[in-house]
Design an enzyme around this catalytic site. Structure first.
Site, mmCIF file in Angstrom:
data_model
loop_
_atom_site.group_PDB
_atom_site.id
_atom_site.type_symbol
_atom_site.label_atom_id
_atom_site.label_comp_id
_atom_site.label_asym_id
_atom_site.label_seq_id
_atom_site.Cartn_x
_atom_site.Cartn_y
_atom_site.Cartn_z
ATOM 1 N N HIS B 59 0.945 -1.452 0.164
ATOM 2 C CA HIS B 59 -0.086 -0.021 -0.072
ATOM 3 C C HIS B 59 0.806 1.169 0.048
ATOM 4 C CE1 HIS B 59 -2.108 -3.181 1.970
ATOM 5 N NE2 HIS B 59 -3.285 -2.862 1.747
ATOM 6 N N GLU B 242 -8.730 -6.043 -3.718
ATOM 7 C CA GLU B 242 -7.898 -6.736 -3.070
ATOM 8 C C GLU B 242 -8.241 -8.318 -3.329
ATOM 9 O OE1 GLU B 242 -6.195 -3.570 0.353
ATOM 10 O OE2 GLU B 242 -7.660 -4.885 0.695
#
Lengths: 119, 282
Positions: B59, B242
Site C-alpha cells: 500500500h 484486493e
C-alpha cells in the site's frame, strides 16, 4: 474476453479509478505523500508546508488541496488514496475521518453508516 | 517434495494491527472479528507448516509509482516492517526462505509469469497484520514459519484480471510442489473484502457480493474469473480489488479443497472482513 476501457471518469458514481491518466497527473503529489513514510519528512512538512510543496514541485491545484486538507480535491488533483492516507496521517486523520469528509457526513454519522451495513 | 497443506484468507486492515497492540480482543466491536481466528490457529498448531507464502498487496511502503511491479516475489533472508506514516507499531524482521523463493521465481518465469524479484522488500500492514493474527507475537512466535511475501499491484490500474490472478496461483502451486525438500507450505491470501476508502462512495460495503465470493472461491473459483475488473470495483469498491490476492492463493491449492472454517463480519474499520481456512485434498 472483455477488454475493459479504464477511464478515471467511470460510470460508478462517486468513484475515480486511479489509472495511468491520474498517475501522470498526480505524480508530484503522490511522491510527496510517499515521502511521509519517514518521520523526518513529516516533521519537515509540518515545519514549513509551502517549502515542502515546492520541494516536490506541486502545481497550484495540488498545493491548494493540501492547504485545505480537502480529500476530494486531492483525488481530483491526481492523488492516490494509499499515499493520501500518509498525508492524512500527519494530521491524525484516519480512514473514517477521511470517509466522513468525502461524504459530507459527521464522523459519528459515517461510523454509524458503516455499522448499519452489518445489520 | 514440498506439499501445500492449505490456504487461509483474512482481511489485513491496519486498525487490526492497533487492536492487537492494545489487546482489544474482547471489546464488543472487535470480538466478532477476533473470534474467527482461534480455529485457524489450532489447525496451524497441529499442522506446523515450515513456510508461509503471504500474498498481499503493498500500500505504498515497499513500492512507489516510480517502479510498480504487477507481481513481485520476495527473495530476501528477512523482511523488514517499516514506518508507514500513520503509526502502527513496528515489528522485528520476519525470517525468509531465499532458496525456496528462487525456486519459485525460476518456476514462475519458466511458466511465463514475468515477475519482479526482490532481495530487499519492506513489508507493510498487508503482510504483518495476517502474521500477527495467525501467529500471535509474530515474528517471535516459536511456531512462526519462514515467510515469503508475494505482492500484487492494486494501487494503480491496470491491475491484473481475476483470471490472471487464479492462473498465477496455479503456476505458484506447481512451482512449490516441485521443490525437492520435504516441507509443508501454507498459502495466505490477504486483503478485502469489499471496501472503498476514496470518493463520495467511501464507506461502500457489499455483503451479498462478499458472501458469493466466499462461497465460489471454495467450489468454483473459475466462475469468479468471469467478473471484469470494472465490475469488481463496482461491486466490491475501489479497494475491494484486493480480492485478487484470494484468487492467487486459491489457484495454488488443489482443485478440490475442504472448507474447514469461515467467518464474516461487517464492519471492521471501513471493510467487510472475511476469514477462511481451506485444506488441500491430497
Amino acid at each position: 474476453m472483455e477488454i475493459t476501457e479504464f477511464d478515471s471518469h467511470t460510470s460508478i458514481p462517486g468513484t475515480t479509478l486511479f489509472d495511468g491518466k491520474m498517475a501522470m497527473k498526480g505524480y508530484a503529489l503522490n511522491k510527496m505523500c510517499f515521502s511521509f513514510n519517514s518521520a523526518e519528512a513529516r516533521e519537515e512538512y509540518l515545519a514549513d508546508p509551502e517549502a515542502y510543496h515546492d520541494k516536490f514541485k506541486l502545481n497550484e491545484e495540488q498545493k491548494q488541496a493540501c492547504r485545505d486538507k480537502n480529500v476530494l480535491a486531492l483525488i481530483a488533483a491526481g492523488g492516490n488514496i494509499y499515499y493520501l492516507a500518509k498525508f492524512a496521517g500527519i494530521f491524525k486523520l484516519g480512514v473514517q475521518d477521511v470517509g466522513a469528509q468525502q461524504t459530507g457526513m459527521s464522523v459519528e454519522a459515517f461510523k454509524e453508516k458503516l455499522l448499519r451495513q452489518g445489520d | 517434495m514440498a506439499r501445500i497443506i492449505g490456504g487461509i484468507t483474512t482481511s489485513h486492515i491496519p486498525a487490526v494491527g492497533n487492536a492487537i497492540a492494545n489487546e482489544m480482543f474482547d471489546e464488543p466491536y472487535w470480538k466478532p472479528f477476533f473470534d474467527g481466528y482461534p480455529p485457524i490457529r489450532e489447525w496451524l498448531h497441529d499442522e506446523r507448516p515450515d513456510v508461509v507464502i503471504n500474498i498481499y498487496n503493498d500500500h505504498g511502503l515497499g513500492f512507489f509509482l516510480n517502479q510498480m511491479p504487477t507481481f513481485a516475489i520476495g527473495a530476501a533472508h528477512e523482511y523488514i516492517n517499516e514506518d508507514e506514516g500513520w503509526g502502527i507499531p513496528k515489528l522485528d524482521p520476519f525470517p525468509g526462505d531465499p532458496e525456496l523463493s528462487w525456486h519459485i521465481i525460476e518456476g514462475m518465469v519458466a511458466d511465463e509469469f514475468d515477475i519482479a524479484s526482490c532481495q530487499e522488500l519492506a513489508v507493510d500492514h498487508g503482510f504483518t497484520v495476517p502474521m500477527q493474527l495467525f501467529w500471535p507475537g509474530a515474528p517471535h512466535n516459536p511456531e512462526m514459519p519462514r515467510a515469503i511475501p508475494i505482492s500484487a499491484n492494486t494501487v494503480q490500474h491496470p491491475i491484473p484480471t481475476l483470471n490472471r490472478a487464479l492462473n498465477f496461483g496455479k503456476a505458484l502451486g506447481k512451482a512449490i510442489r516441485s521443490y525437492p525438500e520435504d516441507i509443508k507450505v501454507v498459502v495466505l491470501g490477504t486483503g478485502g473484502l469489499s471496501h472503498q476508502l476514496d470518493g463520495e462512495r467511501a464507506g461502500h460495503i457489499n455483503r451479498e457480493f462478499d458472501e458469493m465470493c466466499m462461497e465460489k472461491i471454495v467450489t468454483a473459483p473459475e466462475e469468479l474469473t468471469k467478473i471484469s475488473r470494472m465490475e469488481l470495483v463496482r461491486q466490491a469498491g475501489t479497494q475491494g480489488t484486493e480480492f485478487l490476492m484470494w484468487m492467487m492463493m486459491r489457484g495454488a491449492l488443489t482443485e478440490k479443497v475442504t472448507p474447514l472454517h469461515k467467518n464474516y463480519h461487517i464492519p471492521i474499520s471501513n471493510t467487510g472482513a472475511g476469514t477462511m481456512l481451506m485444506e488441500c485434498t491430497d
